[in-house]
Design a protein around this motif. Sequence first.
Motif, PDB file in Angstrom:
ATOM      1  N   ILE A  53       0.836  -1.204   0.000  1.00 19.50           N
ATOM      2  CA  ILE A  53       0.000   0.000   0.000  1.00 19.50           C
ATOM      3  C   ILE A  53       0.871   1.253   0.000  1.00 19.50           C
ATOM      4  N   PHE A  54       1.930   1.236   0.802  1.00 21.50           N
ATOM      5  CA  PHE A  54       2.858   2.377   0.899  1.00 21.50           C
ATOM      6  C   PHE A  54       4.257   1.879   0.523  1.00 21.50           C
ATOM      7  N   PRO A  55       4.587   1.845  -0.769  1.00 18.76           N
ATOM      8  CA  PRO A  55       5.835   1.216  -1.237  1.00 18.76           C
ATOM      9  C   PRO A  55       7.098   1.775  -0.600  1.00 18.76           C
ATOM     10  N   GLU A  80       7.450   3.184   2.444  1.00 12.28           N
ATOM     11  CA  GLU A  80       7.366   3.317   3.886  1.00 12.28           C
ATOM     12  C   GLU A  80       7.873   2.014   4.510  1.00 12.28           C
ATOM     13  N   PHE A  81       8.967   2.098   5.277  1.00 12.95           N
ATOM     14  CA  PHE A  81       9.653   0.908   5.796  1.00 12.95           C
ATOM     15  C   PHE A  81       9.479   0.748   7.301  1.00 12.95           C
ATOM     16  N   GLY A  82       8.395   1.288   7.859  1.00 17.76           N
ATOM     17  CA  GLY A  82       8.199   1.252   9.303  1.00 17.76           C
ATOM     18  C   GLY A  82       8.078  -0.143   9.886  1.00 17.76           C
ATOM     19  N   LEU A  83       7.666  -1.125   9.082  1.00 13.93           N
ATOM     20  CA  LEU A  83       7.500  -2.488   9.594  1.00 13.93           C
ATOM     21  C   LEU A  83       8.592  -3.437   9.096  1.00 13.93           C
ATOM     22  N   GLU A  84       9.651  -2.891   8.514  1.00 12.82           N
ATOM     23  CA  GLU A  84      10.647  -3.751   7.871  1.00 12.82           C
ATOM     24  C   GLU A  84      11.307  -4.710   8.851  1.00 12.82           C
ATOM     25  N   TYR A  85      11.594  -4.238  10.064  1.00 10.60           N
ATOM     26  CA  TYR A  85      12.294  -5.083  11.031  1.00 10.60           C
ATOM     27  C   TYR A  85      11.402  -5.483  12.208  1.00 10.60           C
ATOM     28  N   VAL A  86      10.097  -5.403  12.028  1.00  8.38           N
ATOM     29  CA  VAL A  86       9.163  -5.794  13.086  1.00  8.38           C
ATOM     30  C   VAL A  86       9.037  -7.307  13.101  1.00  8.38           C
ATOM     31  N   THR A  87       9.125  -7.902  14.276  1.00 11.23           N
ATOM     32  CA  THR A  87       8.980  -9.353  14.417  1.00 11.23           C
ATOM     33  C   THR A  87       7.768  -9.657  15.281  1.00 11.23           C
ATOM     34  N   GLY A  88       7.374 -10.927  15.278  1.00  4.79           N
ATOM     35  CA  GLY A  88       6.249 -11.341  16.103  1.00  4.79           C
ATOM     36  C   GLY A  88       4.910 -10.826  15.634  1.00  4.79           C
ATOM     37  N   VAL A  89       4.768 -10.538  14.343  1.00  9.02           N
ATOM     38  CA  VAL A  89       3.511  -9.970  13.848  1.00  9.02           C
ATOM     39  C   VAL A  89       2.382 -10.993  13.832  1.00  9.02           C
ATOM     40  N   ALA A  90       2.721 -12.284  14.059  1.00  9.29           N
ATOM     41  CA  ALA A  90       1.657 -13.290  14.104  1.00  9.29           C
ATOM     42  C   ALA A  90       0.909 -13.253  15.424  1.00  9.29           C
ATOM     43  N   GLU A  91       1.461 -12.553  16.435  1.00  7.95           N
ATOM     44  CA  GLU A  91       0.815 -12.461  17.729  1.00  7.95           C
ATOM     45  C   GLU A  91      -0.249 -11.368  17.715  1.00  7.95           C
ATOM     46  N   PRO A  92      -1.289 -11.480  18.564  1.00  8.77           N
ATOM     47  CA  PRO A  92      -2.334 -10.447  18.608  1.00  8.77           C
ATOM     48  C   PRO A  92      -1.757  -9.095  18.992  1.00  8.77           C
ATOM     49  N   VAL A  93      -2.249  -8.042  18.390  1.00 12.87           N
ATOM     50  CA  VAL A  93      -1.848  -6.682  18.721  1.00 12.87           C
ATOM     51  C   VAL A  93      -3.068  -5.970  19.292  1.00 12.87           C
ATOM     52  N   TYR A  94      -2.967  -5.523  20.528  1.00 14.46           N
ATOM     53  CA  TYR A  94      -4.103  -4.910  21.209  1.00 14.46           C
ATOM     54  C   TYR A  94      -3.940  -3.399  21.196  1.00 14.46           C
ATOM     55  N   TRP A  95      -5.027  -2.712  20.881  1.00 18.33           N
ATOM     56  CA  TRP A  95      -5.000  -1.260  20.796  1.00 18.33           C
ATOM     57  C   TRP A  95      -5.766  -0.667  21.982  1.00 18.33           C
ATOM     58  N   GLY A  96      -5.071   0.160  22.786  1.00 21.94           N
ATOM     59  CA  GLY A  96      -5.736   0.859  23.871  1.00 21.94           C
ATOM     60  C   GLY A  96      -5.931   0.045  25.134  1.00 21.94           C
ATOM     61  N   VAL A  97      -5.541  -1.220  25.168  1.00 19.12           N
ATOM     62  CA  VAL A  97      -5.674  -2.059  26.358  1.00 19.12           C
ATOM     63  C   VAL A  97      -4.377  -2.827  26.547  1.00 19.12           C
ATOM     64  N   ALA A  98      -4.206  -3.370  27.759  1.00 23.75           N
ATOM     65  CA  ALA A  98      -2.976  -4.078  28.053  1.00 23.75           C
ATOM     66  C   ALA A  98      -2.892  -5.417  27.353  1.00 23.75           C
TER      67      ALA A  98
END
Length: 216
Positions: free
Chosen positions: A168-170, A172-190
């Motif tokens: 979508i954003f060719p 933009e490399f903000g997620l290039e070195y992000v790991t563990g993306v298969a785990e749930p990501v919670y927004w606004g809660v612990a």
Amino acid sequence: MTALTPALDSALRADAPTVFGAVSIDLPTAQVNLLDGAGLLSFGGRTYVGEDATYGVLSDVEDITDGTGDSAPAFSLTILPSGDAAAAALAAPDMQGSQVRVWFGAINPLTGLVIPDPHLLFLGELDVPSLISSGDGRRLDYEVVSVFERLFEDDESARLSDGFHRSIFPNEFGLEYVTGVAEPVYWGVAGNPSAVVQNAFGKFYKFEDGSLEYRE
């Protein structure tokens, strides 16, 4: 009150005005600018012709109507390709999403020039092509949808990953070195805690945000 310019509104109020319709399609590799009849007109930095030597002629444009309910405005237009190469190019998969504009205007009968400024009837994008062959030749039917069609996308295939993000954003490399993306990501809660330490007094829980909480 009219949406037309004063000059165009005045011209259309005259007896027997000379009007025209024009369609511009911005394909990935070319611009196709066609009139609804024979001739040649220029406006907005483009020249519109009745027959494009490379791509063919404009045959039909369906009536443009507003969308209702859960559908966006849409219409179909038909192009008669000039040959096999034109048909293949116009129906290529990468043409989907190409910008389409439909104009309505009038001509000054004394000068033969376009009266400023033609009215933009529709701004949308190509959706689905249908190439139809018959004994009379071939034609290409385009389904053209409004840009509001994208509001109905449900994003079911969206993924929190570098590959999807850069699709979508060719640049933009903000997620290039992000790991563990298969785990749930919670927004606004612990998030959901997991026990990491247990002793005689209770348990320490570690949350997704890295915080610890002691519970007896």
